[in-house]
Write an enzyme that holds these catalytic residues in place. Sequence first.
Site, PDB file in Angstrom:
ATOM      1  N   GLU A 152     -37.841 -12.955  31.200  1.00 24.36           N
ATOM      2  CA  GLU A 152     -37.511 -14.090  30.341  1.00 24.36           C
ATOM      3  C   GLU A 152     -36.231 -14.715  30.888  1.00 24.36           C
ATOM      4  OE1 GLU A 152     -36.350 -15.311  25.742  1.00 24.36           O
ATOM      5  OE2 GLU A 152     -36.784 -13.216  26.237  1.00 24.36           O
ATOM      6  N   ARG A 397     -37.217   2.837  31.037  1.00 24.55           N
ATOM      7  CA  ARG A 397     -36.222   1.878  31.492  1.00 24.55           C
ATOM      8  C   ARG A 397     -35.198   2.568  32.391  1.00 24.55           C
ATOM      9  NH1 ARG A 397     -34.265  -1.712  26.416  1.00 24.55           N
ATOM     10  NH2 ARG A 397     -33.351  -2.883  28.129  1.00 24.55           N
ATOM     11  N   LYS A 407     -29.266  -6.971  27.776  1.00 24.50           N
ATOM     12  CA  LYS A 407     -28.803  -8.353  27.918  1.00 24.50           C
ATOM     13  C   LYS A 407     -27.835  -8.731  26.797  1.00 24.50           C
ATOM     14  CE  LYS A 407     -32.510 -10.484  30.605  1.00 24.50           C
ATOM     15  NZ  LYS A 407     -33.601 -11.487  30.606  1.00 24.50           N
TER      16      LYS A 407
END
Length: 707
Positions: A152, A397, A407
């Site tokens: 994104e 992750r 983020k």
Amino acid sequence: MSEVSMSAGKKAKANYEKIAKKKPDPEGLAIGEEAQAALIQKDYSKAKALFEKARYICEASAIKATKTAKLVRKKNAGGEKLSESVELNDFEQDDKDRDIILPQPGSEGHVFAKHKANLPPGAENYAINTSARMAEHLNATGGKWQTRFPPEPNGYLHIGHAKAMHFDFGVAAKFQGNTYLRFDDTNPAAEKQEYIDSILSSVSWLGHRPFKVTYSSDYFGQLHEFAVKLIKLGKAYVCHQAKAEVTASRQLLKEFQLHCARNNLSRHETPLPSGAESPYRHRSVEDNLRLFEEMSKGVWEEGSCSLRLKGDLRSDITSMWDLAAYRIKFQEHPHSTDAYCIYPTYDYTHCLVDSIENVTHSLCTLEFETRQAPNGPYYWLLHALDMYKPITWEFSRCNITYNVLSKRKLNTLVSQGHVSGWDDPRLLTLEGLRRRGYTPTAINRFCSEMGITRNDNIQHLEKLERCIREELDDDTDRRFAVLNPLPITIRNHPGGSLPVECPSHPKFPERGTRVLNFTSTVFIEREDFREVDDVSFYGLAPGKTVRLLFGYNITCVGLQKDAAGAIVSLEATYDRNSLGSKPPKGTLHWAGSDYVHGEVRVYDKLFSVEVPGKRVATEIAADEVAEQLEDGGVDWLTQLNPCSLVVHQNALLEPLIREIAGSPLTSRFQLQRLGYFTVDKDSSVQKPVLNRIVTLKESKELTALRK
């Protein structure tokens, strides 16, 4: 100290054995044997401590277990043998110990795109491709593997994205397939062209070549048509509930789940509590079509309504509880500009675009696991629209000690001014690593060695540093710099400059030499001088002789102090016959009077603790660390390392460095005894600026010198 239980000792043993099986470090294995002996003797406290120590040693080790090839057979949901599964254990030569199995395109394991044993009663497996849809898919792809990397564009990529890229592009490349770079740009409020440009640059920098670059917004027209179709099928509705009302209804559904579980009731036969479903859920198709069209035309205010999917409110998967598919946002989109005022959500868009682009393997991190369950919304939506269904597979992750990678936290660091920007060299963003001087090969090697697993894990920062350090050790030439200069007047210097020949790289004589000038005034690091000597100190002291690296021996014969008693300069004599002779016990780097002034930025760990946001403990097991990454503890911003950046404004740099000072990030070199460095983007020929990439692997001499 509380007594350690037997179960705690056995748990520590199990955790150790899991790591030791993959990384059988001899030292760790030896300590593991001591721990086992303590366990047998029922000394559980000692056993636990030793197992944890052994585990840490094995985890930090570069040693890997060798693994023999094996034939892999799997069965589908119907018990039939899958004969076309592929073992992915060698993307690179270093990845021989990987054990990931993905079905081939068109195989039975692709028809049954996802299987889960023991689905809850009443749940349906939506992840089964019809023969017609599979035939259409294979006709479109020719049976090729197709993956996608779907960031994104709401921030800069970090090293966790590098891991995902390594996997996504690696799977496709192994089988001569394709990888899309797809921007999941469904939220114009958070997305910027700046981020799109940065992502394109980072993907290219790491050496990945997308088959196509696409945007979810490219398909907004099709997605809108799908939404209309869902309304007509009675599987979507326009809802006017406020956020607080939706939250309250979801809380009722959670209580309903607990009630059924505690009383052994069937969820699908037990009535839902009042208020658990939206009061707008049973609107007519005609009303929903009219309202959705009004949403599309900007009739309704932002936040006043949304289009929701009519999922399964009795499902044990919370993301099946009528997810939002469209919401109103009167904001310009960085790619589609102002063509729309309603935007699809990620949950609605992700699976549909995967299907439209004929992705064979949709590889995501574990937070998407329930959404991509066979009875979850990913496959439910594709099933409702009778579309092709990709294989989905989830992996853990990337988490790295002394850093944050979310983020949200990275944005906090940037927006509150704790760092200079998204490309601050202390951050593990790809732009930050690039500016710091890391190479694509070092980052890709780190990703390769880290591998892909479904187990929660945390990587030690030292592993990443080792990858770049080992590369630069051979690749970089040597240079001199003095960061905190202390001048020394050479009393018996004959005047002018005495040339000193220095190898460009001590291990590679074929790279040649460069000449440095031994001038009447030279400079050493202030930390390399002590007024009172010590047997463990290898630097200069009054009456003591040291070697200037590749140059002459000098002996300190005097010093000058200012009014406050601080040493401002030294005096020394040099031995003109010492060039090339056996050196004394201390050898120091140095600078001549012809060195250039520059700025040197010495970077260190961004945080002072391994896991920011957690209370510091003397020992934290790796599995405990993984569990503690996101919740509880202390304010993580209070754990920032105040010494993560030390700037030396008046450093003295070897003259050759000025020749590359106007070309940022093009050269890397070792400043001897100081570390590996590169030229920062702020640098110019008039004022060179250097960034430390990584420290040297400290020798015993350096360790003693810094005591």
